[in-house]
Design an enzyme around this catalytic site. Structure first.
Site, PDB file in Angstrom:
ATOM      1  N   TYR A   1     -39.355  28.448   5.774  1.00 10.61           N
ATOM      2  CA  TYR A   1     -39.223  28.828   7.179  1.00 10.61           C
ATOM      3  C   TYR A   1     -37.817  29.383   7.450  1.00 10.61           C
ATOM      4  CZ  TYR A   1     -43.480  26.153   6.995  1.00 10.61           C
ATOM      5  OH  TYR A   1     -44.719  25.691   6.624  1.00 10.61           O
TER       6      TYR A   1
ATOM      7  N   CYS B   1     -26.040  37.449  20.535  1.00  7.40           N
ATOM      8  CA  CYS B   1     -25.716  37.215  21.932  1.00  7.40           C
ATOM      9  C   CYS B   1     -26.704  36.238  22.558  1.00  7.40           C
ATOM     10  CB  CYS B   1     -25.701  38.539  22.677  1.00  7.40           C
ATOM     11  SG  CYS B   1     -24.516  39.654  21.915  1.00  7.40           S
TER      12      CYS B   1
ATOM     13  N   TYR C   1     -36.403  24.651  16.302  1.00  9.14           N
ATOM     14  CA  TYR C   1     -36.902  23.276  16.131  1.00  9.14           C
ATOM     15  C   TYR C   1     -35.794  22.239  16.165  1.00  9.14           C
ATOM     16  CZ  TYR C   1     -40.507  25.915  13.434  1.00  9.14           C
ATOM     17  OH  TYR C   1     -41.455  26.792  12.989  1.00  9.14           O
TER      18      TYR C   1
ATOM     19  N   PRO D   1     -49.093  22.362   0.610  1.00 10.47           N
ATOM     20  CA  PRO D   1     -47.673  22.164   0.876  1.00 10.47           C
ATOM     21  C   PRO D   1     -46.923  23.485   0.979  1.00 10.47           C
ATOM     22  CG  PRO D   1     -48.078  21.933  -1.455  1.00 10.47           C
ATOM     23  CD  PRO D   1     -49.425  22.201  -0.815  1.00 10.47           C
TER      24      PRO D   1
HETATM   25  C1  LIG Z   1     -48.025  25.537   7.998  1.00  8.41           C
HETATM   26  C2  LIG Z   1     -49.247  24.976   7.381  1.00  8.41           C
HETATM   27  C3  LIG Z   1     -49.148  24.275   6.167  1.00  8.41           C
HETATM   28  C4  LIG Z   1     -47.849  23.991   5.472  1.00  8.41           C
HETATM   29  O1  LIG Z   1     -47.051  23.080   6.163  1.00  8.41           O
HETATM   30  P1  LIG Z   1     -45.747  22.468   5.463  1.00  8.41           P
HETATM   31  O2  LIG Z   1     -45.217  21.518   6.467  1.00  8.41           O
HETATM   32  O3  LIG Z   1     -44.818  23.580   5.181  1.00  8.41           O
HETATM   33  O4  LIG Z   1     -46.202  21.782   4.221  1.00  8.41           O
HETATM   34  C5  LIG Z   1     -50.327  23.839   5.602  1.00  8.41           C
HETATM   35  N1  LIG Z   1     -51.533  24.053   6.186  1.00  8.41           N
HETATM   36  C6  LIG Z   1     -51.643  24.714   7.354  1.00  8.41           C
HETATM   37  C7  LIG Z   1     -52.987  24.936   7.936  1.00  8.41           C
HETATM   38  C8  LIG Z   1     -50.511  25.193   7.990  1.00  8.41           C
HETATM   39  O5  LIG Z   1     -50.627  25.830   9.153  1.00  8.41           O
END
Ligand SMILES: *Cc1c(COP(=O)(O)O)cnc(C)c1O
Length: 429
Positions: free
Chosen positions: A388, A359, A332, A290
Site C-alpha cells: 500500500y 500543499c 490511515y 495475504p
Molecule cells: C485487500 C484485500 C486482501 C489483502 O489484505 P491484506 O491486509 O493486505 O492482507 C485480501 N482479500 C481481499 C478481498 C481484499 O480486499
C-alpha cells in the site's frame, strides 16, 4: 525476518548498500527485498501445511510486475480487484486459472475479460452482481465460477478505514442471507456455478482472535454449502498484520523474535496453528489472500532531506517524498519507522515533524517524533513501505511517480523507471 539492516554503519537491503543506490536512481525511491517477499510467502505456505490450500497474493498491496513474477514463479495464486490487476498478473507470467476476483463493483468489461481468461472464481459481493454475472456469462455461452463473500459481522479491531467484516461495512452479503442466495442461484442462475465461499474481515489485524472467531462462525455455513451445493473452496481472506514499529531493533534478523509475546506481530505460525484444525474439518480447499503480510516489511521508501525549518513550536524536516508517494500516514494514520541511511554515531535525538512538499497539512510522515538528527542532503528510509505504498502513489501536485528497485542478494534491478515530465502530460489532449 526482513532484509534491511545496518552494516558498517550503512543501511543495506540484503547485500546491497542503499545510499549509493539512491544516488544512482535518485529519490524518492522505493526499494524491495525479493528475499523478504519469498520468505514471508514461504512461511505462510508452510504454516498451512496441514490443510489443502493455496496462497493467493493480494495484488493490490504491491502490483509491480517483477514482484508478481517472483510469486508466480513460486506457484502463488493471485487475488485481484480489477481487470487491470488481471492484466498485470498475466503479463507477469501468472496463471489466470489461479486468480480470484474480489471487489464490490466489477464492470461488464472486467467480467467479460475475466471470463475469457477463465479465472478460478468471481468473489461476488451482492445478489445483483451475481445475477449480472449470470447474464454476462449467458451472453458469452459460458458458465461463471463464483463464490459469495460473506460478511460474518466480526470486529477485526483494526483502523476503521481497513475494517471490512462488520454489518455496517459495504463488503459482502449478510451471514443470514447466504443460504437463501445459494438456493436461488441453484434454481435460477444456470450460467453461474457456485464453487466456494469467501470472507475477508479486514487488514492489519495484529491478534489472531478475530480470525478464529470468523472461522468458527462461518465453518458450519461452509459445511452446509458443501453438502447442499457441492462447493469446493473456502477463501478466508487476507489481513494478517505486520509490525510497523521497531523495524531495525535486532538487526533485521528474525527481529520480531526479540519482541515480547504481545508486541509480536501475528506470525504465520500462530495464524496457522490457531485455525488449521478447524479448516481441515471442513474438507474444503482453503484459499488465503495475504497482501501486506507478504510485501509490507519487504519495502522501504528512501527520501532526501531538502530543508530544515525551525518554527516557534516545532522543528520541521522537509523531505523530497510526500503523501503522493506514500499516503498511509495521511489516509490511515499509518506509522512508518524513519531511519537515516547512515547509522548515527550517538543515541542523541531531536523532536521533529518529518513532512513532504505537498500543499496539504496532512502531508507528514511523523509528528513530534524523537529521531536522530539529519540535515539538508542526508537521506532517510521510511520503513515497511512495501505494501500500500507505491500502488497508492499519485501525480498530485504534478509530481512524477517515483522509481522502484528490486534487490535480490547482491543484485539490484530497476523495475520501474521514474516518471518524466513528459509522462505527466502524456495522456492529455
Ligand atoms: C485487500 C484485500 C486482501 C489483502 O489484505 P491484506 O491486509 O493486505 O492482507 C485480501 N482479500 C481481499 C478481498 C481484499 O480486499
Amino acid at each position: 525476518m526482513h532484509g534491511f539492516s545496518y552494516r558498517n554503519g550503512s543501511l543495506y537491503c540484503e547485500n546491497v548498500e542503499l545510499a549509493p543506490l539512491a544516488a544512482e536512481y535518485g529519490t524518492p525511491l522505493y526499494v524491495y527485498s525479493a528475499g523478504t517477499i519469498l520468505d514471508h510467502y514461504g512461511r505462510l505456505d508452510a504454516a498451512l501445511d496441514g490443510v489443502e490450500h493455496e496462497v493467493a497474493y493480494a495484488v493490490k498491496a504491491n502490483s509491480n510486475l517483477s514482484v508478481l513474477r517472483l510469486l508466480a514463479e513460486k506457484g502463488a495464486g493471485f487475488d485481484i480487484v480489477s481487470g487491470g490487476e488481471l492484466f498485470r498478473v498475466i503479463k507477469a507470467g501468472g496463471d489466470p486459472r489461479h486468480c480470484t476476483f474480489a471487489g464490490v463493483g466489477k464492470t461488464c468489461e472486467e467480467i467479460q475479460y475475466a471470463l475469457e481468461q477463465e479465472i478460478y472464481s468471481f468473489n461476488v459481493e451482492s445478489e445483483e452482481e451475481l445475477r449480472y454475472l449470470n447474464e454476462v456469462a449467458g451472453e458469452m455461452g459460458v458458465v461463471a465460477p463464483a463464490a459469495v463473500r460473506v460478511n460474518p459481522n466480526v470486529d477485526a479491531k483494526t483502523h476503521k478505514y481497513i475494517s471490512t467484516g462488520k454489518s455496517e461495512n459495504k463488503f459482502g452479503v449478510d451471514f443470514e442471507k447466504i443460504e437463501g442466495l445459494y438456493e436461488r442461484a441453484a434454481a435460477e442462475l444456470p450460467n453461474v456455478r457456485m464453487r466456494g465461499l469467501q470472507m475477508h474481515i479486514g487488514s492489519q489485524l495484529t491478534s489472531v482472535a478475530p480470525f478464529v472467531e470468523a472461522v468458527e462462525k462461518v465453518a458450519p455455513l461452509v459445511e452446509s454449502l458443501k453438502e447442499r451445493h457441492g462447493i469446493e473452496f473456502w477463501s478466508i481472506g487476507g489481513g494478517i498484520g505486520i509490525v510497523y514499529e521497531g523495524s531495525l531493533e535486532s538487526g533485521g534478523v528474525a527481529w520480531w523474535e526479540a519482541k515480547s509475546e504481545d508486541e509480536r506481530p501475528l506470525t504465520a505460525e500462530v495464524y496457522g496453528k490457531s485455525i488449521v484444525p478447524r479448516l481441515r474439518e471442513t474438507g474444503l480447499k482453503i484459499i488465503v489472500e495475504p497482501g501486506r503480510f507478504i510485501a509490507g516489511n519487504a519495502g522501504v521508501l528512501i527520501s532526501k532531506c531538502l530543508y530544515e525549518k525551525k518554527g516557534a513550536a516545532k522543528t520541521f524536516k522537509v523531505v523530497d517524498a510526500g503523501m503522493n508517494d506514500l499516503i498511509r500516514p495521511a489516509l490511515y494514520e499509518g506509522h512508518h519507522d524513519i531511519v537515516p541511511l547512515i547509522e548515527p554515531s550517538t543515541g542523541e535525538t531531536v523532536e521533529m515533524d518529518v513532512v513532504g512538499p505537498i500543499c496539504e497539512s496532512g502531508d507528514f510522515f511523523c509528528q513530534n517524533r524523537k529521531l536522530p538528527d539529519f540535515q539538508r542532503g542526508e537521506m532517510i528510509a521510511l520503513m515497511s513501505a512495501g505494501a500500500y505504498g507505491f500502488v497508492m502513489a499519485s501525480n498530485y501536485n504534478s509530481r512524477p511517480l517515483p522509481a522502484e528497485v528490486l534487490v535480490d542478494g547482491d543484485r539490484a534491478a530497476l523495475v520501474r523507471k521514474r516518471q518524466t515530465m513528459d509522462d505527466l502530460i502524456a495522456g492529455e489532449l
